[in-house]
Design a protein around this motif. Structure first.
Motif, PDB file in Angstrom:
ATOM      1  N   ILE A 112       0.816  -1.216   0.000  1.00  0.00           N
ATOM      2  CA  ILE A 112       0.000   0.000   0.000  1.00  0.00           C
ATOM      3  C   ILE A 112       0.856   1.275   0.000  1.00  0.00           C
ATOM      4  O   ILE A 112       0.570   2.185  -0.790  1.00  0.00           O
ATOM      5  CB  ILE A 112      -1.030  -0.013   1.153  1.00  0.00           C
ATOM      6  CG1 ILE A 112      -2.112  -1.049   0.829  1.00  0.00           C
ATOM      7  CG2 ILE A 112      -1.640   1.357   1.376  1.00  0.00           C
ATOM      8  CD1 ILE A 112      -3.146  -1.239   1.917  1.00  0.00           C
ATOM      9  N   PRO A 113       1.892   1.394   0.831  1.00  0.00           N
ATOM     10  CA  PRO A 113       2.688   2.633   0.769  1.00  0.00           C
ATOM     11  C   PRO A 113       3.270   2.903  -0.619  1.00  0.00           C
ATOM     12  O   PRO A 113       3.256   4.046  -1.092  1.00  0.00           O
ATOM     13  CB  PRO A 113       3.796   2.395   1.805  1.00  0.00           C
ATOM     14  CG  PRO A 113       3.174   1.442   2.784  1.00  0.00           C
ATOM     15  CD  PRO A 113       2.320   0.529   1.934  1.00  0.00           C
ATOM     16  N   GLU A 114       3.750   1.863  -1.280  1.00  0.00           N
ATOM     17  CA  GLU A 114       4.298   2.057  -2.627  1.00  0.00           C
ATOM     18  C   GLU A 114       3.203   2.467  -3.612  1.00  0.00           C
ATOM     19  O   GLU A 114       3.395   3.359  -4.436  1.00  0.00           O
ATOM     20  CB  GLU A 114       4.979   0.778  -3.104  1.00  0.00           C
ATOM     21  CG  GLU A 114       5.641   0.929  -4.451  1.00  0.00           C
ATOM     22  CD  GLU A 114       6.361  -0.336  -4.911  1.00  0.00           C
ATOM     23  OE1 GLU A 114       6.610  -0.437  -6.115  1.00  0.00           O
ATOM     24  OE2 GLU A 114       6.646  -1.207  -4.075  1.00  0.00           O
ATOM     25  N   GLU A 115       2.038   1.801  -3.512  1.00  0.00           N
ATOM     26  CA  GLU A 115       0.927   2.170  -4.405  1.00  0.00           C
ATOM     27  C   GLU A 115       0.481   3.606  -4.163  1.00  0.00           C
ATOM     28  O   GLU A 115       0.191   4.341  -5.112  1.00  0.00           O
ATOM     29  CB  GLU A 115      -0.250   1.208  -4.214  1.00  0.00           C
ATOM     30  CG  GLU A 115      -0.009  -0.174  -4.803  1.00  0.00           C
ATOM     31  CD  GLU A 115      -1.253  -1.037  -4.732  1.00  0.00           C
ATOM     32  OE1 GLU A 115      -2.308  -0.595  -5.237  1.00  0.00           O
ATOM     33  OE2 GLU A 115      -1.167  -2.148  -4.169  1.00  0.00           O
ATOM     34  N   MET A 116       0.433   4.009  -2.889  1.00  0.00           N
ATOM     35  CA  MET A 116       0.051   5.393  -2.597  1.00  0.00           C
ATOM     36  C   MET A 116       1.103   6.355  -3.136  1.00  0.00           C
ATOM     37  O   MET A 116       0.756   7.409  -3.671  1.00  0.00           O
ATOM     38  CB  MET A 116      -0.128   5.587  -1.083  1.00  0.00           C
ATOM     39  CG  MET A 116      -1.458   5.089  -0.573  1.00  0.00           C
ATOM     40  SD  MET A 116      -2.885   5.868  -1.358  1.00  0.00           S
ATOM     41  CE  MET A 116      -2.706   7.559  -0.813  1.00  0.00           C
TER      42      MET A 116
END
Length: 153
Positions: A112-116
């Motif tokens: 999720i952090p990378e996608e965000m």
């Protein structure tokens, strides 16, 4: 306008409020895959860092009141994400722990952090901008927390 200071476009707080609301909306489809809300995701991140924490410690870390976080934790318990038990030494204390399901969500959330980051970073906003914004916001949060502490004394 006679009251220029009251124009919405002149309000720093409105920009922060709007950015926060929009950021949460961008998170929503990613968190829907986990079956959690953004506030639940924040609780999970606290517990993934250190499991088995008192409600008060979680509330402090998230800068929330315990009466705000308690209903959230009750919902998470009903969804079998966390477990709440009375403290051994102090029965008034409630300890929150991840369930097996709550621990498994960590693996699902890992990207999720990378996608965000990919959703936020663009030709007008890069990683350096994000890191600078983090520092500025940390300073602002610390200052505002200090202001609240002073007003409560």
């Amino acid at each position: 306008m006679a009251y220029e200071q009251l124009l919405l476009d002149n309000q720093f707080c409105f920009r922060l409020y709007t950015a926060s609301r929009l950021l949460t909306q961008v998170y929503t489809p990613l968190l829907n895959r986990l079956g959690v809300t953004y506030p639940q995701y924040l609780v999970l991140m606290v517990l993934w860092e250190e499991d088995h924490q008192p409600v008060n410690d979680i509330a402090k870390r998230l800068r929330l009141n315990t009466n705000t976080i308690t209903p959230l934790l009750k919902r998470m318990e009903a969804e079998r994400i966390v477990r709440r038990v009375k403290g051994r030494m102090d029965r008034r204390q409630v300890i929150v722990s991840l369930t097996e399901h709550g621990r498994a969500l960590r693996e699902l959330a890992a990207n999720i952090p990378e996608e965000m980051g990919c959703r936020i970073i663009c030709e007008k906003f890069n990683m350096e901008d994000l890191l600078a914004a983090n520092g500025t916001l940390d300073t602002l949060i610390s200052h505002l927390a200090g202001q609240l502490e002073q007003s409560e004394q």
